[in-house]
Scaffold this motif. Structure first.
Motif, PDB file in Angstrom:
ATOM      1  N   HIS A 123      -9.003  -0.421   5.943  1.00 30.40           N
ATOM      2  CA  HIS A 123      -9.585  -0.259   7.055  1.00 30.40           C
ATOM      3  C   HIS A 123     -10.216  -1.397   7.974  1.00 30.40           C
ATOM      4  CE1 HIS A 123     -12.959   1.311   9.776  1.00 30.40           C
ATOM      5  NE2 HIS A 123     -12.090   2.121  10.140  1.00 30.40           N
ATOM      6  N   ILE A 124     -10.271  -1.579   9.105  1.00 33.05           N
ATOM      7  CA  ILE A 124     -10.996  -2.672   9.859  1.00 33.05           C
ATOM      8  C   ILE A 124     -11.683  -1.929  10.855  1.00 33.05           C
ATOM      9  CG2 ILE A 124     -10.651  -4.517  11.390  1.00 33.05           C
ATOM     10  CD1 ILE A 124      -8.209  -5.511   9.801  1.00 33.05           C
ATOM     11  N   SER A 125     -12.767  -2.249  11.651  1.00 31.55           N
ATOM     12  CA  SER A 125     -13.671  -1.720  12.505  1.00 31.55           C
ATOM     13  C   SER A 125     -13.624  -2.568  13.633  1.00 31.55           C
ATOM     14  CB  SER A 125     -15.271  -1.340  11.989  1.00 31.55           C
ATOM     15  OG  SER A 125     -15.342  -0.559  10.889  1.00 31.55           O
ATOM     16  N   LEU A 126     -13.538  -2.143  14.663  1.00 34.63           N
ATOM     17  CA  LEU A 126     -13.485  -2.954  16.179  1.00 34.63           C
ATOM     18  C   LEU A 126     -14.658  -2.314  17.151  1.00 34.63           C
ATOM     19  CD1 LEU A 126     -10.405  -3.453  14.928  1.00 34.63           C
ATOM     20  CD2 LEU A 126      -9.776  -3.502  17.305  1.00 34.63           C
ATOM     21  N   LEU A 127     -15.043  -3.218  17.802  1.00 36.10           N
ATOM     22  CA  LEU A 127     -16.054  -3.036  18.648  1.00 36.10           C
ATOM     23  C   LEU A 127     -15.430  -3.580  20.157  1.00 36.10           C
ATOM     24  CD1 LEU A 127     -18.642  -1.473  19.171  1.00 36.10           C
ATOM     25  CD2 LEU A 127     -19.818  -3.452  18.935  1.00 36.10           C
ATOM     26  N   PHE A 173     -11.905  -6.312   6.286  1.00 33.52           N
ATOM     27  CA  PHE A 173     -11.610  -5.067   5.644  1.00 33.52           C
ATOM     28  C   PHE A 173     -12.801  -4.543   5.228  1.00 33.52           C
ATOM     29  CE2 PHE A 173      -7.745  -7.225   4.671  1.00 33.52           C
ATOM     30  CZ  PHE A 173      -6.808  -6.726   5.661  1.00 33.52           C
ATOM     31  N   ASP A 174     -13.517  -3.325   5.614  1.00 36.34           N
ATOM     32  CA  ASP A 174     -14.709  -2.880   5.388  1.00 36.34           C
ATOM     33  C   ASP A 174     -14.542  -1.479   4.856  1.00 36.34           C
ATOM     34  OD1 ASP A 174     -13.842  -1.535   7.632  1.00 36.34           O
ATOM     35  OD2 ASP A 174     -15.604  -2.035   8.629  1.00 36.34           O
ATOM     36  N   GLY A 175     -13.473  -1.041   4.509  1.00 37.63           N
ATOM     37  CA  GLY A 175     -13.546   0.283   3.815  1.00 37.63           C
ATOM     38  C   GLY A 175     -11.666   0.525   3.790  1.00 37.63           C
ATOM     39  N   TYR A 176     -11.790   1.776   3.071  1.00 37.48           N
ATOM     40  CA  TYR A 176     -10.468   2.202   2.719  1.00 37.48           C
ATOM     41  C   TYR A 176     -10.087   3.723   2.401  1.00 37.48           C
ATOM     42  CZ  TYR A 176     -11.663   3.090  -2.211  1.00 37.48           C
ATOM     43  OH  TYR A 176     -12.314   3.328  -3.366  1.00 37.48           O
ATOM     44  N   GLU A 177      -9.132   4.195   2.444  1.00 39.28           N
ATOM     45  CA  GLU A 177      -8.698   5.798   2.103  1.00 39.28           C
ATOM     46  C   GLU A 177      -7.499   5.703   1.308  1.00 39.28           C
ATOM     47  OE1 GLU A 177      -8.007   8.029   5.395  1.00 39.28           O
ATOM     48  OE2 GLU A 177      -5.963   7.202   5.933  1.00 39.28           O
ATOM     49  N   ASP A 178      -7.362   6.661   0.369  1.00 35.42           N
ATOM     50  CA  ASP A 178      -6.110   7.019  -0.724  1.00 35.42           C
ATOM     51  C   ASP A 178      -5.338   7.622   0.065  1.00 35.42           C
ATOM     52  OD1 ASP A 178      -7.800   5.369  -2.840  1.00 35.42           O
ATOM     53  OD2 ASP A 178      -8.615   7.365  -3.664  1.00 35.42           O
ATOM     54  N   VAL A 179      -4.037   7.263  -0.141  1.00 31.87           N
ATOM     55  CA  VAL A 179      -2.879   8.051   0.661  1.00 31.87           C
ATOM     56  C   VAL A 179      -1.804   8.247  -0.762  1.00 31.87           C
ATOM     57  CG1 VAL A 179      -3.196   7.183   2.918  1.00 31.87           C
ATOM     58  CG2 VAL A 179      -1.868   5.801   1.215  1.00 31.87           C
ATOM     59  N   PRO A 180      -1.168   9.491  -0.693  1.00 27.95           N
ATOM     60  CA  PRO A 180      -0.453   9.824  -1.884  1.00 27.95           C
ATOM     61  C   PRO A 180       0.896   8.847  -1.903  1.00 27.95           C
ATOM     62  CG  PRO A 180      -0.120  11.290  -0.297  1.00 27.95           C
ATOM     63  CD  PRO A 180      -1.552  10.528   0.151  1.00 27.95           C
ATOM     64  N   LYS A 181       1.220   8.542  -3.064  1.00 29.20           N
ATOM     65  CA  LYS A 181       2.498   7.762  -3.240  1.00 29.20           C
ATOM     66  C   LYS A 181       3.721   8.715  -3.055  1.00 29.20           C
ATOM     67  CE  LYS A 181       1.260   3.740  -6.067  1.00 29.20           C
ATOM     68  NZ  LYS A 181       1.549   2.995  -7.309  1.00 29.20           N
ATOM     69  N   PHE A 182       4.852   8.315  -2.505  1.00 30.65           N
ATOM     70  CA  PHE A 182       5.987   9.255  -2.807  1.00 30.65           C
ATOM     71  C   PHE A 182       7.229   8.454  -3.515  1.00 30.65           C
ATOM     72  CE2 PHE A 182       3.722   9.932   1.226  1.00 30.65           C
ATOM     73  CZ  PHE A 182       3.647  11.171   1.294  1.00 30.65           C
ATOM     74  N   GLY A 183       8.258   9.421  -4.115  1.00 29.29           N
ATOM     75  CA  GLY A 183       9.314   8.714  -4.636  1.00 29.29           C
ATOM     76  C   GLY A 183       9.087   8.967  -6.116  1.00 29.29           C
ATOM     77  N   ASP A 184       9.417   7.998  -6.980  1.00 26.45           N
ATOM     78  CA  ASP A 184       9.500   8.060  -8.408  1.00 26.45           C
ATOM     79  C   ASP A 184       8.211   8.152  -9.015  1.00 26.45           C
ATOM     80  OD1 ASP A 184      12.252   8.314  -8.342  1.00 26.45           O
ATOM     81  OD2 ASP A 184      12.490   6.245  -8.798  1.00 26.45           O
ATOM     82  N   ASP A 185       7.310   7.097  -8.211  1.00 25.82           N
ATOM     83  CA  ASP A 185       5.801   7.208  -8.805  1.00 25.82           C
ATOM     84  C   ASP A 185       4.810   8.177  -7.928  1.00 25.82           C
ATOM     85  OD1 ASP A 185       3.708   6.421 -10.212  1.00 25.82           O
ATOM     86  OD2 ASP A 185       3.648   4.643  -9.550  1.00 25.82           O
TER      87      ASP A 185
END
Length: 254
Positions: A151-155, A130-142
């Motif tokens: 994120h994973i990089s591929l060559l 794992f070399d990165g990430y992004e934030d995604v919103p939560k759904f539901g009660d929280d």
């Protein structure tokens, strides 16, 4: 526990986790944030070190007693290794996935996958941890919080015969899908110092994009591969962390 480990790193100049990030293209909706995920290479096994230490002590003077700080560090490290090994212990890495062979690199952040396609093509994939990430919103009660999408990089290198060029794909593997970032031709001899790497994949026409996606899918580079890689890297992350703790412990024990 974190305070003691930080003290150990300052006292012994041991390996510290270094911030590293692989350069990867951002998704169209949000940029990928780099995260710290670098583990020290395993240069000596703990068994080999223990054997060497026992031989040294049998021919030389008794080892110097450990200082209270070193003894405390060793106790904490042993407890942490035992805890990590017993709580959700890592599994033995698999060596095959579909038509690919999987070559792990103990102590490193990458794995290599290979397969043949047809009579001529050789496919090689180098995938990072794992070399990165992004934030995604939560759904539901929280719904006020956010989730993290790793994120994973591929060559992906596709070659035909000896001495020729390679068609190379730079890809992003997300937990549920694979995205192409770049497509370019790479000379085997790397003769050109700064080769033209082609445009961003998303700027190509929709028809060209679809054809390249189909091209990779036919060769097993698809969303299913992304799901496999995320499961594999979660397991590798635990293996490398326990290896890292063992290496630090072995250094302090010397």
């Amino acid at each position: 526990m974190a305070r003691v480990l930080r003290l150990a790193q300052r006292k012994l100049y041991a390996y510290a986790l270094a911030s590293s990030s692989s350069s990867s293209s951002s998704s169209s909706s949000s940029s990928i944030r780099t995260v710290t995920n670098d583990f020290s290479r395993c240069l000596h096994s703990r068994d080999a070190i223990s054997t060497a230490l026992s031989q040294t002590r049998s021919y030389g003077a008794e080892a110097m007693p450990k200082s209270p700080i070193e003894s405390n560090i060793l106790r904490v490290l042993r407890n942490e290794i035992e805890y990590q090994s017993e709580y959700a212990p890592p599994q033995q890495p698999v060596s095959e996935f579909n038509s690919f062979t999987v070559q792990d690199r103990p102590g490193e952040q990458c794995i290599t996958m290979r397969r043949k396609f047809g009579d001529q093509e050789e496919i090689k994939i180098d995938a990072t941890m794992f070399d990165g990430y992004e934030d995604v919103p939560k759904f539901g009660d929280d719904s006020s919080g956010v989730n993290v999408r790793l994120h994973i990089s591929l060559l992906v290198d596709i070659s035909k015969g000896e001495g020729g060029s390679e068609l190379e794909f730079l890809c992003s593997a997300w937990p549920e899908n694979l995205e192409i970032e770049k497509v370019y031709i790479l000379k085997r001899d790397r003769s050109r110092a700064i080769p033209y790497m082609g445009p961003d994949f998303r700027t190509l026409s929709a028809e060209i994009q679809d054809k390249f996606v189909e091209y990779l899918k036919a060769r097993g580079v698809n969303n299913e591969l992304s799901v496999f890689l995320h499961d594999y890297m979660k397991n590798k992350d635990r293996i490398e962390f326990i290896r890292y703790l063992g290496n630090v412990k072995s250094f302090v024990e010397k």
